[in-house]
Design a protein around this motif. Structure first.
Motif, PDB file in Angstrom:
ATOM      1  N   PHE A   1       0.867  -0.645   0.072  1.00 56.29           N
ATOM      2  CA  PHE A   1       0.246  -0.001   0.180  1.00 56.29           C
ATOM      3  C   PHE A   1       1.201   1.123  -0.188  1.00 56.29           C
ATOM      4  O   PHE A   1       1.476   1.580   0.999  1.00 56.29           O
ATOM      5  CB  PHE A   1      -0.906   0.038   1.085  1.00 56.29           C
ATOM      6  N   GLY A   2       0.608   2.245  -0.429  1.00 52.88           N
ATOM      7  CA  GLY A   2       1.273   2.821  -0.895  1.00 52.88           C
ATOM      8  C   GLY A   2       0.088   4.431  -0.285  1.00 52.88           C
ATOM      9  O   GLY A   2      -1.088   4.446   0.372  1.00 52.88           O
ATOM     10  N   PRO A   3       0.795   5.480  -0.148  1.00 53.22           N
ATOM     11  CA  PRO A   3       0.313   6.976   0.776  1.00 53.22           C
ATOM     12  C   PRO A   3      -0.663   7.182  -0.153  1.00 53.22           C
ATOM     13  O   PRO A   3      -1.263   7.465  -1.218  1.00 53.22           O
ATOM     14  CB  PRO A   3       1.014   7.849   0.542  1.00 53.22           C
ATOM     15  N   TYR A   4      -2.504   7.437   0.791  1.00 51.36           N
ATOM     16  CA  TYR A   4      -3.272   7.438  -0.269  1.00 51.36           C
ATOM     17  C   TYR A   4      -3.937   8.458   0.999  1.00 51.36           C
ATOM     18  O   TYR A   4      -5.032   7.889   1.311  1.00 51.36           O
ATOM     19  CB  TYR A   4      -3.900   6.585  -0.636  1.00 51.36           C
ATOM     20  N   ALA A   5      -3.910  10.348   1.454  1.00 59.03           N
ATOM     21  CA  ALA A   5      -4.715  10.311   2.623  1.00 59.03           C
ATOM     22  C   ALA A   5      -5.821  10.357   2.273  1.00 59.03           C
ATOM     23  O   ALA A   5      -6.392   9.964   3.367  1.00 59.03           O
ATOM     24  CB  ALA A   5      -4.102  11.903   2.101  1.00 59.03           C
ATOM     25  N   TYR A   6      -6.848  10.195   1.278  1.00 56.86           N
ATOM     26  CA  TYR A   6      -7.953  10.715   1.334  1.00 56.86           C
ATOM     27  C   TYR A   6      -8.636   9.440   1.768  1.00 56.86           C
ATOM     28  O   TYR A   6      -9.838   9.226   2.617  1.00 56.86           O
ATOM     29  CB  TYR A   6      -8.460  11.015  -0.372  1.00 56.86           C
ATOM     30  N   ARG A   7      -8.170   8.264   1.632  1.00 55.61           N
ATOM     31  CA  ARG A   7      -8.121   6.536   1.715  1.00 55.61           C
ATOM     32  C   ARG A   7      -7.837   6.287   2.376  1.00 55.61           C
ATOM     33  O   ARG A   7      -7.493   4.831   1.883  1.00 55.61           O
ATOM     34  CB  ARG A   7      -8.696   6.132   0.354  1.00 55.61           C
ATOM     35  N   SER A   8      -6.979   6.358   3.376  1.00 56.97           N
ATOM     36  CA  SER A   8      -5.667   6.346   3.917  1.00 56.97           C
ATOM     37  C   SER A   8      -5.860   4.415   4.463  1.00 56.97           C
ATOM     38  O   SER A   8      -6.572   4.383   5.186  1.00 56.97           O
ATOM     39  CB  SER A   8      -5.034   6.808   5.051  1.00 56.97           C
ATOM     40  N   PRO A   9      -4.944   3.722   4.270  1.00 57.10           N
ATOM     41  CA  PRO A   9      -5.464   2.184   4.459  1.00 57.10           C
ATOM     42  C   PRO A   9      -4.393   2.464   5.935  1.00 57.10           C
ATOM     43  O   PRO A   9      -5.004   1.050   6.685  1.00 57.10           O
ATOM     44  CB  PRO A   9      -4.221   1.954   3.341  1.00 57.10           C
ATOM     45  N   PHE A  10      -4.024   3.270   6.503  1.00 50.50           N
ATOM     46  CA  PHE A  10      -3.392   3.371   7.720  1.00 50.50           C
ATOM     47  C   PHE A  10      -4.076   4.495   9.066  1.00 50.50           C
ATOM     48  O   PHE A  10      -3.308   4.350  10.108  1.00 50.50           O
ATOM     49  CB  PHE A  10      -1.606   3.505   7.531  1.00 50.50           C
ATOM     50  N   HIS A  11      -5.313   4.449   8.410  1.00 54.23           N
ATOM     51  CA  HIS A  11      -6.884   5.101   8.917  1.00 54.23           C
ATOM     52  C   HIS A  11      -5.498   6.822   9.805  1.00 54.23           C
ATOM     53  O   HIS A  11      -5.917   6.965  10.755  1.00 54.23           O
ATOM     54  CB  HIS A  11      -6.506   4.506  10.281  1.00 54.23           C
ATOM     55  N   SER A  12      -4.653   7.373   8.930  1.00 59.87           N
ATOM     56  CA  SER A  12      -3.907   8.189   9.204  1.00 59.87           C
ATOM     57  C   SER A  12      -4.426   9.629   9.904  1.00 59.87           C
ATOM     58  O   SER A  12      -6.117   9.575   8.709  1.00 59.87           O
ATOM     59  CB  SER A  12      -2.763   9.124   8.175  1.00 59.87           C
ATOM     60  N   SER A  13      -4.064  10.427  10.382  1.00 59.16           N
ATOM     61  CA  SER A  13      -4.914  12.003  10.766  1.00 59.16           C
ATOM     62  C   SER A  13      -4.304  13.032  10.137  1.00 59.16           C
ATOM     63  O   SER A  13      -4.938  13.854   9.663  1.00 59.16           O
ATOM     64  CB  SER A  13      -5.396  12.316  11.612  1.00 59.16           C
ATOM     65  N   SER A  14      -3.446  13.112   9.144  1.00 60.15           N
ATOM     66  CA  SER A  14      -2.429  13.661   9.073  1.00 60.15           C
ATOM     67  C   SER A  14      -1.255  13.830   7.576  1.00 60.15           C
ATOM     68  O   SER A  14      -1.634  12.333   7.460  1.00 60.15           O
ATOM     69  CB  SER A  14      -1.552  14.469   9.385  1.00 60.15           C
ATOM     70  N   PRO A  15      -1.377  14.307   6.806  1.00 60.22           N
ATOM     71  CA  PRO A  15      -0.428  14.206   5.513  1.00 60.22           C
ATOM     72  C   PRO A  15       1.533  13.579   6.405  1.00 60.22           C
ATOM     73  O   PRO A  15       1.576  12.452   5.756  1.00 60.22           O
ATOM     74  CB  PRO A  15      -0.048  15.044   4.525  1.00 60.22           C
ATOM     75  N   GLU A  16       1.704  13.705   7.390  1.00 63.35           N
ATOM     76  CA  GLU A  16       3.144  13.260   7.644  1.00 63.35           C
ATOM     77  C   GLU A  16       2.823  12.000   9.043  1.00 63.35           C
ATOM     78  O   GLU A  16       3.608  11.141   8.746  1.00 63.35           O
ATOM     79  CB  GLU A  16       2.931  14.623   9.036  1.00 63.35           C
ATOM     80  N   GLU A  17       1.496  11.939   9.377  1.00 59.06           N
ATOM     81  CA  GLU A  17       1.496  10.295   9.851  1.00 59.06           C
ATOM     82  C   GLU A  17       0.887   9.644   8.626  1.00 59.06           C
ATOM     83  O   GLU A  17       1.425   8.495   8.785  1.00 59.06           O
ATOM     84  CB  GLU A  17      -0.353  10.555  10.610  1.00 59.06           C
ATOM     85  N   GLU A  18       0.202  10.228   7.629  1.00 60.95           N
ATOM     86  CA  GLU A  18       0.532   9.149   6.628  1.00 60.95           C
ATOM     87  C   GLU A  18       1.947   8.733   5.991  1.00 60.95           C
ATOM     88  O   GLU A  18       1.771   7.937   5.961  1.00 60.95           O
ATOM     89  CB  GLU A  18      -0.166   9.518   5.666  1.00 60.95           C
ATOM     90  N   THR A  19       2.896   9.643   5.856  1.00 63.18           N
ATOM     91  CA  THR A  19       3.969   9.445   5.268  1.00 63.18           C
ATOM     92  C   THR A  19       4.292   8.397   6.251  1.00 63.18           C
ATOM     93  O   THR A  19       5.476   7.402   5.587  1.00 63.18           O
ATOM     94  CB  THR A  19       4.898  10.425   5.685  1.00 63.18           C
ATOM     95  N   ASP A  20       4.620   8.644   7.638  1.00 62.49           N
ATOM     96  CA  ASP A  20       5.041   7.647   8.709  1.00 62.49           C
ATOM     97  C   ASP A  20       4.888   6.341   8.756  1.00 62.49           C
ATOM     98  O   ASP A  20       5.057   5.259   8.503  1.00 62.49           O
ATOM     99  CB  ASP A  20       5.050   8.074  10.392  1.00 62.49           C
ATOM    100  N   ARG A  21       3.408   5.766   8.631  1.00 60.98           N
ATOM    101  CA  ARG A  21       2.348   4.838   8.566  1.00 60.98           C
ATOM    102  C   ARG A  21       3.153   3.911   7.216  1.00 60.98           C
ATOM    103  O   ARG A  21       2.988   2.914   7.271  1.00 60.98           O
ATOM    104  CB  ARG A  21       1.262   5.119   8.448  1.00 60.98           C
TER     105      ARG A  21
END
Length: 451
Positions: A176-196
C-alpha cells in the motif's frame, strides 16, 4: 480545422475499416464504437463532421506539446529526409543528442540512457537492470499503480488490468502506498500518512525478505489510478529504505515526466533521487513511439565490462529522437515548465477548489501543475465513491453521465472509476483551460443529480 479534415463522406469508411479490422486494446470488441478523428491542432481535435473537442486528457496523458506542433512535425520531416532509420548498435546524431539532453536534466549522477519503444518496455528493462546488478529477483510495487502491458510490467501493475493476466511474473509483491484521502493506515494528517506508509513498506520488505528484493518501482505521482501526490517525506523515506536494504529504487515517470507537473522529472519536486528513471509519453508527445531508462552512473558502471542482455530493433529510432530533441528546444524557448507551474497554481488549483465547494459530489481535488484529479463521492462524510471500484455498465453510469455531458459541451475528458482527471496539453491557452474547467463544472451537475 480545414476543409481537408472535415469530410463527413469519409467517416463511414473510417468507421467501417476500424470496426471490421482493428482489434482495440482493453476492450470487448463488439461493445465499443471508437470516435473517428479527422485532425487536431494544439489542445483541440475534431471528427469528420467538424465537431471539435478540447483534449483534456492529452490523449493518454502523452500529448504534452499538443496536436500537430509545427516544430515536432518539422523535425520529423527533416530527419526523414536525411536518415529515416538506423540500427541501434550504430551511433546517430539525434539519438546521442537526445540522450545527452535527458541526462543533463535528470541531474548529477545520471549519464546514460537506454532507449525503448515505450513505457512498458522501459519498465521491463529497468527491472532487468536492477535484477542483474543486485542479483535479486523480487520487485515490490504499489497497489493503485500502472506500469504497462508486457509480462513483468502488467504484474507490477496494481489495478484490475492485472487480474486476467495472472500469473505472469511470479517475483512481484504489492504494498500500500500513501493515499491520505482513503488512508489504509487510518492516518489523520499527511505527516502521519508518510510515517505509517513507510513503516508498512519496511515491514513488507522484512516479511518478503530483503535479501530477495532487487527493486522497488513507484510512479512518482500515481497517474491513472488517482493522481496521488506523495505526502511530504515519503519519497525520501523510500530512498532511505532502499539504501538500508540494498534495493534499487526505480521511478516510473512515464506519465509525469517531461513537464506534466512543472518539472523535467517529477521526482525533482520531492527531494529524492532514484537509481533508475523510466520515461516515455511526454519525451516527444508520442509523435513517434519512444521510451527509455535513465541510468544512474553506479548502475551503468556494472555494465561497463558485463554485457546487458537486452535490446530492441527500434531503440532510439532517429525519427522519434528528432522529435525528442525538438521537444527540448520548445520547452526551453517557450518556458513550458514555468508555464505549467503558473497555470497549475494560478488557474487550475483555485478553480478546482471552488468547484469542490460548489458540488456535493466532489470529495477531494488534488494534483500539481497540469495534472489533477476530481474524486467523486456519494457522501462527503463517509467518502463512499460515486461508483464502486472497477465499476462497469450500470454501476458506472453516474461518471459516464458526467463524461457524456463534457463531450456534449465540446470537451474530451479522462475518467477512471470515480474520478475525473484534468490533464490537458501543456501548451493549452489560458482561455481554453478556463473554458474546459467551466465545462467540467457544469457537467458535474450530473454527478450531483446521482446523489
Amino acid at each position: 480545422m480545414t476543409t481537408l479534415d472535415v469530410r463527413p463522406d469519409l467517416e463511414a469508411q473510417v468507421r467501417a475499416d476500424d470496426r471490421g479490422h482493428v482489434f482495440h486494446s482493453w476492450s470487448a470488441q463488439a461493445l465499443i464504437d471508437p470516435l473517428p478523428v479527422a485532425g487536431g491542432e494544439g489542445a483541440t481535435f475534431w471528427d469528420y463532421a467538424g465537431t471539435a473537442y478540447l483534449d483534456f486528457s492529452s490523449q493518454l496523458v502523452n500529448l504534452n506539446l499538443g496536436h500537430q506542433h509545427p516544430d515536432l512535425v518539422a523535425a520529423i520531416q527533416q530527419q526523414a529526409g536525411r536518415l529515416a532509420t538506423i540500427q541501434p548498435s550504430m551511433a546517430n546524431d539525434v539519438r546521442g543528442e537526445l540522450a545527452r539532453r535527458i541526462s543533463e536534466v535528470a541531474g548529477d549522477g545520471f549519464s546514460k540512457v537506454f532507449f525503448t519503444n515505450g513505457g512498458a518496455d522501459a519498465n521491463e528493462n529497468a527491472v532487468r537492470m536492477a535484477r542483474l546488478v543486485t542479483g535479486k529477483r523480487k520487485v515490490l510495487s504499489m497497489y493503485r499503480s500502472y506500469h504497462g502491458n508486457t509480462s513483468t510490467a502488467i504484474t507490477l501493475t496494481g489495478d484490475p488490468r492485472r487480474w486476467p493476466n495472472e500469473p505472469a511474473d511470479g517475483s512481484v509483491a504489492h504494498f500500500f502506498g500513501p493515499y491520505a484521502y482513503r488512508s489504509p493506515f487510518h492516518s489523520s494528517s499527511p505527516e502521519e500518512e508518510t510515517d505509517r506508509a513507510l513503516e508498512h513498506l519496511e515491514q513488507t520488505i522484512i516479511l518478503e525478505g530483503a535479501s530477495t528484493i532487487g527493486a522497488i518501482i513507484l510512479e512518482t505521482v500515481v497517474g491513472t489510478n488517482g493522481v496521488l501526490v506523495p505526502p511530504p517525506g515519503y519519497l525520501p523515506g523510500v530512498r532511505a529504505l532502499c539504501d538500508k536494504y540494498g534495493i534499487v529504487y526505480i521511478a516510473d515517470e512515464v506519465m509525469v515526466g517531461f513537464g506534466r507537473i512543472g518539472e523535467w522529472f517529477a521526482f525533482q519536486a520531492f527531494d529524492a533521487t532514484p537509481d533508475l528513471i523510466t520515461f516515455a509519453k511526454g519525451v516527444n508527445s508520442g509523435y513517434v513511439p519512444l521510451g527509455g531508462v535513465v541510468i544512474s552512473d553506479r548502475i551503468a558502471a556494472h555494465f561497463d565490462t558485463v554485457s546487458f542482455p537486452g535490446g530492441l530493433t527500434y531503440s532510439g529510432h532517429p525519427l522519434a529522437c528528432a522529435a525528442g530533441v525538438a521537444t527540448f528546444e520548445v520547452f526551453e524557448r517557450d518556458g513550458i515548465l514555468e508555464r505549467v507551474r503558473d497555470l497549475g497554481a494560478r488557474v487550475v488549483e483555485p478553480r478546482l477548489r471552488a468547484i469542490a465547494e460548489r458540488h456535493p459530489s466532489v470529495g477531494e481535488v488534488r494534483g500539481r501543475g497540469l495534472f489533477w484529479a476530481i474524486e467523486l463521492v456519494r457522501d462527503r462524510e463517509t467518502r463512499e465513491p460515486l461508483v464502486p471500484f472497477n465499476a462497469a455498465g450500470a454501476d458506472a453510469a453516474p461518471v459516464a453521465a458526467v463524461a457524456a455531458a463534457c463531450k456534449e459541451a465540446g470537451l474530451w475528458p479522462f475518467t477512471h472509476f470515480n474520478r475525473i482527471h484534468v490533464a490537458p496539453p501543456l501548451v493549452i491557452s489560458e482561455e481554453d483551460l478556463v473554458r474546459g474547467l467551466d465545462i467540467i463544472d457544469a457537467a458535474l451537475d450530473a454527478a450531483d443529480a446521482a446523489l
